[in-house]
Design a protein around this motif. Structure first.
Motif, PDB file in Angstrom:
ATOM      1  N   ASP A 130       5.568   8.214   2.070  1.00  0.00           N
ATOM      2  CA  ASP A 130       6.533   8.451   3.208  1.00  0.00           C
ATOM      3  C   ASP A 130       5.945   7.368   4.332  1.00  0.00           C
ATOM      4  N   HIS A 131       5.159   6.710   4.207  1.00  0.00           N
ATOM      5  CA  HIS A 131       4.468   5.498   5.204  1.00  0.00           C
ATOM      6  C   HIS A 131       4.068   4.335   4.261  1.00  0.00           C
ATOM      7  N   ASP A 145       0.932  -1.180   0.128  1.00  0.00           N
ATOM      8  CA  ASP A 145      -0.022   0.035  -0.062  1.00  0.00           C
ATOM      9  C   ASP A 145       1.083   1.446  -0.108  1.00  0.00           C
ATOM     10  N   TYR A 200       2.300  -5.774   3.722  1.00  0.00           N
ATOM     11  CA  TYR A 200       1.147  -6.865   4.311  1.00  0.00           C
ATOM     12  C   TYR A 200       1.541  -8.180   3.460  1.00  0.00           C
ATOM     13  N   ARG A 226       2.848   0.713   3.472  1.00  0.00           N
ATOM     14  CA  ARG A 226       2.410  -0.303   4.441  1.00  0.00           C
ATOM     15  C   ARG A 226       2.825  -1.737   3.602  1.00  0.00           C
ATOM     16  N   ASP A 258       7.954  -2.288   6.824  1.00  0.00           N
ATOM     17  CA  ASP A 258       6.602  -1.442   7.074  1.00  0.00           C
ATOM     18  C   ASP A 258       6.482  -0.280   7.596  1.00  0.00           C
ATOM     19  N   ASP A 259       5.904   0.583   6.821  1.00  0.00           N
ATOM     20  CA  ASP A 259       5.500   2.009   7.314  1.00  0.00           C
ATOM     21  C   ASP A 259       6.786   2.842   7.370  1.00  0.00           C
ATOM     22  N   HIS A 260       7.825   2.621   6.219  1.00  0.00           N
ATOM     23  CA  HIS A 260       8.979   3.209   5.735  1.00  0.00           C
ATOM     24  C   HIS A 260       8.578   4.071   4.658  1.00  0.00           C
ATOM     25  N   ASP A 279       0.600   6.818   0.640  1.00  0.00           N
ATOM     26  CA  ASP A 279       1.302   7.576   1.166  1.00  0.00           C
ATOM     27  C   ASP A 279       2.816   7.110   0.992  1.00  0.00           C
TER      28      ASP A 279
END
Length: 140
Positions: A69-70, A64, A74, A72, A96-98, A67
């Protein structure tokens, strides 16, 4: 560790964890990661995810990047595939979230620093590189 500087801090920490253990303890650590693979969110079904046929066990991933910058990540892998789940969990924990740019900068062979080559077949190790390659392809 040569590529440590190009790894996001969370992934560098995972690589460091593996560097601190030897032999069969590395496999034990991989299994611990496998047990920590986050479950899929309720609104994401495996059928909507991308299969990674290079993995010897069924593995599905979803990137995902709405965004940048973040990002996601899975993953879905069966419990009876602990190596594949472990690899997925390493990528989830480390990436994840990087930001997309940080993920794209990860060396394609970073997993060689985990020191698993002597314990896991090259065919299985290709699974983690295939996962990373697919994540990067989605981000590009």
């Amino acid at each position: 560790m040569t590529s440590g500087s190009s790894l996001p801090p969370a992934l560098a920490e995972v690589v460091s964890d593996f560097a601190e253990v030897q032999g069969q303890d590395k496999l034990q650590l991989l299994l611990e990661f496998a047990n920590e693979l986050p479950p899929l969110p309720a609104d994401l079904e495996e059928a909507a995810m991308e299969p990674v046929p290079e993995c010897q066990s069924p593995l599905f991933l979803h990137v995902d990047a709405q965004d940048r910058d973040h990002v996601r990540l899975y993953f879905s892998a069966p419990a009876e595939a602990p190596t594949t789940r472990g690899f997925a969990a390493i990528l989830a924990a480390g990436l994840d979230d990087h930001p997309a740019d940080q993920i794209l900068a990860v060396p394609d062979d970073f997993y060689s620093e985990l020191g698993l080559a002597a314990l896991i077949s090259p065919l299985r190790l290709r699974g983690i590189s295939a996962m990373l390659a697919r994540i990067k392809r989605r981000l590009r």
